[in-house]
Scaffold this motif. Structure first.
Motif, PDB file in Angstrom:
ATOM      1  N   LEU A 120       0.409  -3.335   0.731  1.00  0.00           N
ATOM      2  CA  LEU A 120       0.078  -2.175   1.556  1.00  0.00           C
ATOM      3  C   LEU A 120      -1.158  -2.439   2.418  1.00  0.00           C
ATOM      4  O   LEU A 120      -1.173  -2.136   3.618  1.00  0.00           O
ATOM      5  CB  LEU A 120      -0.141  -0.936   0.677  1.00  0.00           C
ATOM      6  N   GLY A 121      -2.192  -3.033   1.836  1.00  0.00           N
ATOM      7  CA  GLY A 121      -3.401  -3.342   2.590  1.00  0.00           C
ATOM      8  C   GLY A 121      -3.129  -4.309   3.732  1.00  0.00           C
ATOM      9  O   GLY A 121      -3.619  -4.132   4.848  1.00  0.00           O
ATOM     10  N   TYR A 122      -2.316  -5.326   3.448  1.00  0.00           N
ATOM     11  CA  TYR A 122      -1.956  -6.291   4.478  1.00  0.00           C
ATOM     12  C   TYR A 122      -1.229  -5.604   5.626  1.00  0.00           C
ATOM     13  O   TYR A 122      -1.557  -5.800   6.795  1.00  0.00           O
ATOM     14  CB  TYR A 122      -1.083  -7.401   3.885  1.00  0.00           C
ATOM     15  N   ILE A 123      -0.244  -4.794   5.294  1.00  0.00           N
ATOM     16  CA  ILE A 123       0.556  -4.108   6.319  1.00  0.00           C
ATOM     17  C   ILE A 123      -0.303  -3.153   7.136  1.00  0.00           C
ATOM     18  O   ILE A 123      -0.183  -3.092   8.367  1.00  0.00           O
ATOM     19  CB  ILE A 123       1.755  -3.384   5.677  1.00  0.00           C
ATOM     20  N   LEU A 124      -1.213  -2.427   6.490  1.00  0.00           N
ATOM     21  CA  LEU A 124      -2.076  -1.497   7.209  1.00  0.00           C
ATOM     22  C   LEU A 124      -3.003  -2.222   8.191  1.00  0.00           C
ATOM     23  O   LEU A 124      -3.128  -1.831   9.356  1.00  0.00           O
ATOM     24  CB  LEU A 124      -2.889  -0.654   6.237  1.00  0.00           C
ATOM     25  N   PHE A 125      -3.650  -3.288   7.727  1.00  0.00           N
ATOM     26  CA  PHE A 125      -4.559  -4.020   8.607  1.00  0.00           C
ATOM     27  C   PHE A 125      -3.807  -4.797   9.683  1.00  0.00           C
ATOM     28  O   PHE A 125      -4.266  -4.911  10.823  1.00  0.00           O
ATOM     29  CB  PHE A 125      -5.492  -4.938   7.812  1.00  0.00           C
ATOM     30  N   THR A 137      -9.763  -9.355  15.764  1.00  0.00           N
ATOM     31  CA  THR A 137     -10.096 -10.415  14.807  1.00  0.00           C
ATOM     32  C   THR A 137     -10.612  -9.827  13.495  1.00  0.00           C
ATOM     33  O   THR A 137     -10.381 -10.394  12.431  1.00  0.00           O
ATOM     34  CB  THR A 137     -11.138 -11.392  15.387  1.00  0.00           C
ATOM     35  N   VAL A 138     -11.292  -8.696  13.582  1.00  0.00           N
ATOM     36  CA  VAL A 138     -11.765  -8.021  12.372  1.00  0.00           C
ATOM     37  C   VAL A 138     -10.570  -7.532  11.560  1.00  0.00           C
ATOM     38  O   VAL A 138     -10.492  -7.761  10.346  1.00  0.00           O
ATOM     39  CB  VAL A 138     -12.707  -6.843  12.712  1.00  0.00           C
ATOM     40  N   ALA A 139      -9.628  -6.879  12.226  1.00  0.00           N
ATOM     41  CA  ALA A 139      -8.443  -6.380  11.528  1.00  0.00           C
ATOM     42  C   ALA A 139      -7.643  -7.539  10.937  1.00  0.00           C
ATOM     43  O   ALA A 139      -7.147  -7.449   9.806  1.00  0.00           O
ATOM     44  CB  ALA A 139      -7.578  -5.546  12.474  1.00  0.00           C
ATOM     45  N   GLY A 140      -7.522  -8.626  11.684  1.00  0.00           N
ATOM     46  CA  GLY A 140      -6.807  -9.799  11.173  1.00  0.00           C
ATOM     47  C   GLY A 140      -7.504 -10.404   9.964  1.00  0.00           C
ATOM     48  O   GLY A 140      -6.846 -10.800   8.992  1.00  0.00           O
ATOM     49  N   ASN A 141      -8.819 -10.457  10.010  1.00  0.00           N
ATOM     50  CA  ASN A 141      -9.589 -10.968   8.878  1.00  0.00           C
ATOM     51  C   ASN A 141      -9.399 -10.077   7.656  1.00  0.00           C
ATOM     52  O   ASN A 141      -9.221 -10.562   6.536  1.00  0.00           O
ATOM     53  CB  ASN A 141     -11.067 -11.064   9.258  1.00  0.00           C
ATOM     54  N   MET A 142      -9.421  -8.775   7.877  1.00  0.00           N
ATOM     55  CA  MET A 142      -9.222  -7.837   6.757  1.00  0.00           C
ATOM     56  C   MET A 142      -7.804  -7.960   6.187  1.00  0.00           C
ATOM     57  O   MET A 142      -7.622  -7.893   4.973  1.00  0.00           O
ATOM     58  CB  MET A 142      -9.493  -6.404   7.209  1.00  0.00           C
ATOM     59  N   ALA A 143      -6.823  -8.145   7.050  1.00  0.00           N
ATOM     60  CA  ALA A 143      -5.444  -8.326   6.580  1.00  0.00           C
ATOM     61  C   ALA A 143      -5.328  -9.572   5.718  1.00  0.00           C
ATOM     62  O   ALA A 143      -4.617  -9.572   4.700  1.00  0.00           O
ATOM     63  CB  ALA A 143      -4.479  -8.404   7.760  1.00  0.00           C
ATOM     64  N   SER A 144      -6.037 -10.632   6.089  1.00  0.00           N
ATOM     65  CA  SER A 144      -5.945 -11.895   5.354  1.00  0.00           C
ATOM     66  C   SER A 144      -6.527 -11.804   3.951  1.00  0.00           C
ATOM     67  O   SER A 144      -6.256 -12.658   3.118  1.00  0.00           O
ATOM     68  CB  SER A 144      -6.650 -13.010   6.137  1.00  0.00           C
ATOM     69  N   LYS A 145      -7.286 -10.774   3.676  1.00  0.00           N
ATOM     70  CA  LYS A 145      -7.885 -10.601   2.349  1.00  0.00           C
ATOM     71  C   LYS A 145      -6.920  -9.942   1.359  1.00  0.00           C
ATOM     72  O   LYS A 145      -7.243  -9.782   0.191  1.00  0.00           O
ATOM     73  CB  LYS A 145      -9.179  -9.797   2.459  1.00  0.00           C
TER      74      LYS A 145
END
Length: 123
Positions: A42-47, A28-36
């Motif tokens: 690149l940030g979305y794909i990494l998270f 859920t943390v990684a998903g939250n970070m991706a949503s930002k």
């Protein structure tokens, strides 16, 4: 025979179960970070990739967990994700912890303890 193995739960098994729930909560943390991040940036794909990796690790851990616990007990322990999510929200996202959140998590934890106390007894 397999049911017999499930009736002899060790403390290490419970630690492994809680560790797997903690790993699951990290998705859920990684998903939250991706949503930002902007979609497909690149940030979305990494998270998003990190989220996918975490869920893969969790799936492997979960398969080992359900070998050791009755399925109803293992699933009840997944509710502990609420505790870990509250911890991550506080530590990573600086979101507050309110008395109502603490009471809610304590109620969930009490339910998990009750489910674990019944472990090893076939009803």
């Amino acid at each position: 025979m397999e049911q017999n193995n499930k009736s002899k739960i060790k403390k290490l098994d419970i630690v492994m179960l809680q560790f797997s729930v903690m790993v699951y909560s990290l998705s859920t943390v990684a998903g939250n970070m991706a949503s930002k991040h902007d979609f497909l940036s690149l940030g979305y794909i990494l998270f998003f990739g990190l989220d996918f990796f975490i869920l893969g690790v969790y799936a492997i851990l979960w398969q080992q967990i359900i070998k050791r616990f009755q399925l109803s007990v293992a699933y009840a322990n997944k509710a502990m994700t609420l505790l870990w999510s509250m911890v991550w929200n506080f530590l990573i996202f600086s979101q507050g912890i309110t008395p109502k959140k603490i009471i809610g998590v304590l109620i969930v934890m009490a339910g998990v303890v009750v489910m674990n106390m019944g472990e090893g007894k076939d009803v």
